[in-house]
Design an enzyme around this catalytic site. Structure first.
Site, mmCIF file in Angstrom:
data_model
loop_
_atom_site.group_PDB
_atom_site.id
_atom_site.type_symbol
_atom_site.label_atom_id
_atom_site.label_comp_id
_atom_site.label_asym_id
_atom_site.label_seq_id
_atom_site.Cartn_x
_atom_site.Cartn_y
_atom_site.Cartn_z
ATOM 1 N N MET A 30 0.848 -1.196 0.000
ATOM 2 C CA MET A 30 0.000 0.000 0.000
ATOM 3 C C MET A 30 0.891 1.257 0.000
ATOM 4 O O MET A 30 0.449 2.346 0.369
ATOM 5 C CB MET A 30 -0.933 -0.008 1.215
ATOM 6 C CG MET A 30 -1.884 -1.204 1.182
ATOM 7 S SD MET A 30 -3.401 -0.942 2.079
ATOM 8 C CE MET A 30 -2.780 -0.773 3.732
ATOM 9 N N GLY A 31 2.155 1.090 -0.417
ATOM 10 C CA GLY A 31 3.049 2.239 -0.497
ATOM 11 C C GLY A 31 3.586 2.636 0.862
ATOM 12 O O GLY A 31 3.556 1.855 1.810
ATOM 13 N N ALA A 32 4.085 3.903 0.937
ATOM 14 C CA ALA A 32 4.799 4.380 2.135
ATOM 15 C C ALA A 32 5.875 3.348 2.471
ATOM 16 O O ALA A 32 5.957 2.840 3.587
ATOM 17 C CB ALA A 32 3.850 4.626 3.298
ATOM 18 N N HIS A 37 9.519 -3.478 3.276
ATOM 19 C CA HIS A 37 9.050 -3.746 1.906
ATOM 20 C C HIS A 37 10.241 -4.089 0.994
ATOM 21 O O HIS A 37 10.151 -4.982 0.148
ATOM 22 C CB HIS A 37 8.351 -2.516 1.323
ATOM 23 C CG HIS A 37 7.081 -2.136 2.018
ATOM 24 N ND1 HIS A 37 6.956 -0.992 2.774
ATOM 25 C CD2 HIS A 37 5.877 -2.747 2.067
ATOM 26 C CE1 HIS A 37 5.724 -0.909 3.245
ATOM 27 N NE2 HIS A 37 5.050 -1.970 2.839
ATOM 28 N N GLY A 147 4.972 -9.979 4.374
ATOM 29 C CA GLY A 147 5.802 -9.808 5.567
ATOM 30 C C GLY A 147 5.198 -10.527 6.772
ATOM 31 O O GLY A 147 3.969 -10.562 6.940
ATOM 32 N N GLN A 148 6.071 -11.059 7.603
ATOM 33 C CA GLN A 148 5.627 -11.763 8.818
ATOM 34 C C GLN A 148 4.957 -10.813 9.816
ATOM 35 O O GLN A 148 4.215 -11.244 10.682
ATOM 36 C CB GLN A 148 6.825 -12.441 9.469
ATOM 37 C CG GLN A 148 6.486 -13.271 10.700
ATOM 38 C CD GLN A 148 7.679 -13.489 11.592
ATOM 39 O OE1 GLN A 148 8.738 -13.889 11.110
ATOM 40 N NE2 GLN A 148 7.538 -13.220 12.888
ATOM 41 N N LYS A 149 5.214 -9.512 9.697
ATOM 42 C CA LYS A 149 4.590 -8.586 10.660
ATOM 43 C C LYS A 149 3.072 -8.728 10.618
ATOM 44 O O LYS A 149 2.409 -8.689 11.639
ATOM 45 C CB LYS A 149 4.997 -7.134 10.402
ATOM 46 C CG LYS A 149 4.543 -6.212 11.536
ATOM 47 C CD LYS A 149 5.119 -4.853 11.426
ATOM 48 C CE LYS A 149 4.415 -4.022 10.395
ATOM 49 N NZ LYS A 149 2.983 -3.762 10.746
HETATM 50 O O1 PAF Z 1 -0.001 -5.694 3.716
HETATM 51 C C1 PAF Z 1 -0.427 -4.797 2.949
HETATM 52 O O2 PAF Z 1 0.255 -3.806 2.639
HETATM 53 C C2 PAF Z 1 -1.833 -4.909 2.392
HETATM 54 O O3 PAF Z 1 -2.693 -5.478 3.314
HETATM 55 C C3 PAF Z 1 -1.878 -5.652 1.045
HETATM 56 C C4 PAF Z 1 -1.438 -7.104 1.183
HETATM 57 C C5 PAF Z 1 -1.013 -4.951 0.027
HETATM 58 C C6 PAF Z 1 -3.320 -5.666 0.530
HETATM 59 O O4 PAF Z 1 -3.799 -4.373 0.350
#
Ligand code: PAF
Length: 287
Positions: A30-32, A37, A147-149
């Site tokens: 979802m960016g940021a 990431h 991610g595991q978080k």
């Molecule tokens: O973990 C995230 O950033 C979101 O939940 C995902 C998997 C991209 C779905 O919008």
């Protein structure tokens, strides 16, 4: 890095790559973006020929409209990070692309969503399941990285992918932490200076709980009580849950016993920002 905003040109591009025998890895976000990431992007670039990242702030997974509005959006910085990390494709759809018609489908993940995040964020996993299944259909990756978080999210997506025969392998990558232990999260940038300092207490609690569990002198109930007490009466901190669960299915662990499967999971609002974190008893387990 090639940027696509529409589905069909992205599909045409990826189908051509597939015809050339290329293996596609996918990192939905979802960016940021932060180093957590980027660790997913790195895992993908290491094992695949083409890495696709999507950035889409999915409205259907926010049960709180204020949270959706305040979700950090840092597209220029995100693009630069992805470029540096060697990501070849960025998918940047908008709401009209992802939800051209109002979604009536309701996903029910059964017992897995009745605890932790599912209990505190009604509808959240329905939104996650919808958007991830749409994204997997669009990208058709060989492998997708999470991610595991977001442990519960990973398990729910794994259930969906298995039950619905998605031809995509899933990889769950370890949590990336700041030097003081705070799990990296897009929400961390919204913490005030004081809240950022206070937020380290979540990882401290998880680490202490893990030590107590390993020592075997305190029962699970006592460990839960200890963490609950440590976090009550903290200013600007509201504990939502602290659970000791089986890392594979989130069933509650009731006894301290020698098993690899245990995950310590926590969620709290710190200075008004909701944070989650977890720690495995055995960091080396694969889920
Ligand atoms: O973990 C995230 O950033 C979101 O939940 C995902 C998997 C991209 C779905 O919008």
């Amino acid at each position: 890095m090639q940027v696509f905003q529409e589905i069909n040109p992205l599909k045409a591009f990826l189908h051509q790559k597939k015809r050339e025998g290329k293996r596609v890895g996918f990192v939905p976000t979802m960016g940021a973006l932060h180093q957590g990431h980027i660790s997913l992007i790195n895992a993908s670039t290491e094992h695949n020929d083409i890495t696709v990242c999507s950035i889409y702030v999915n409205p259907t997974q926010f049960n709180n409209p204020a949270d959706l509005k305040k979700y950090p959006r840092t597209l220029a910085a995100d693009k630069a990070m992805l470029q540096d990390a060697g990501c070849q494709v960025l998918f940047l759809p908008d709401n009209a692309v992802m939800y051209p018609v109002e979604t009536k489908l309701q996903l029910n993940f059964g017992r897995l969503e009745k605890t932790m995040e599912g209990k505190h964020r009604p509808g959240h996993f329905n939104g996650v399941g919808l958007v991830v299944s749409k994204l997997l259909h669009i990208v058709e990756p060989d492998v997708a990285y999470f991610g595991q978080k977001d442990l519960q999210q990973y398990l729910i997506i794994r259930q969906m992918v298995q039950e619905l025969f998605f031809p995509t392998a899933l990889v769950c990558c370890p949590i990336v932490r700041e030097p003081d232990g705070l799990a990296m999260s897009s929400r961390n940038v919204r913490l005030s200076k004081a809240a950022r300092k206070k937020a380290t207490i979540l990882y401290q609690c998880l680490s202490e709980a893990k030590t107590l569990f390993i020592e075997g002198r305190a029962s699970v109930a006592q460990i839960k009580k200890y963490v609950g007490q440590k976090l009550t009466n903290q200013t600007d901190l509201m504990l939502e849950y602290f659970e000791i669960v089986d890392a594979h299915n989130l069933l509650p662990i009731t006894k301290t016993y020698k098993t690899d499967q245990v995950a310590f999971c926590i969620a709290a609002e710190v200075g008004g920002i909701r944070l989650i974190d977890n720690l495995f008893l055995n960091e080396a387990i694969h889920i």
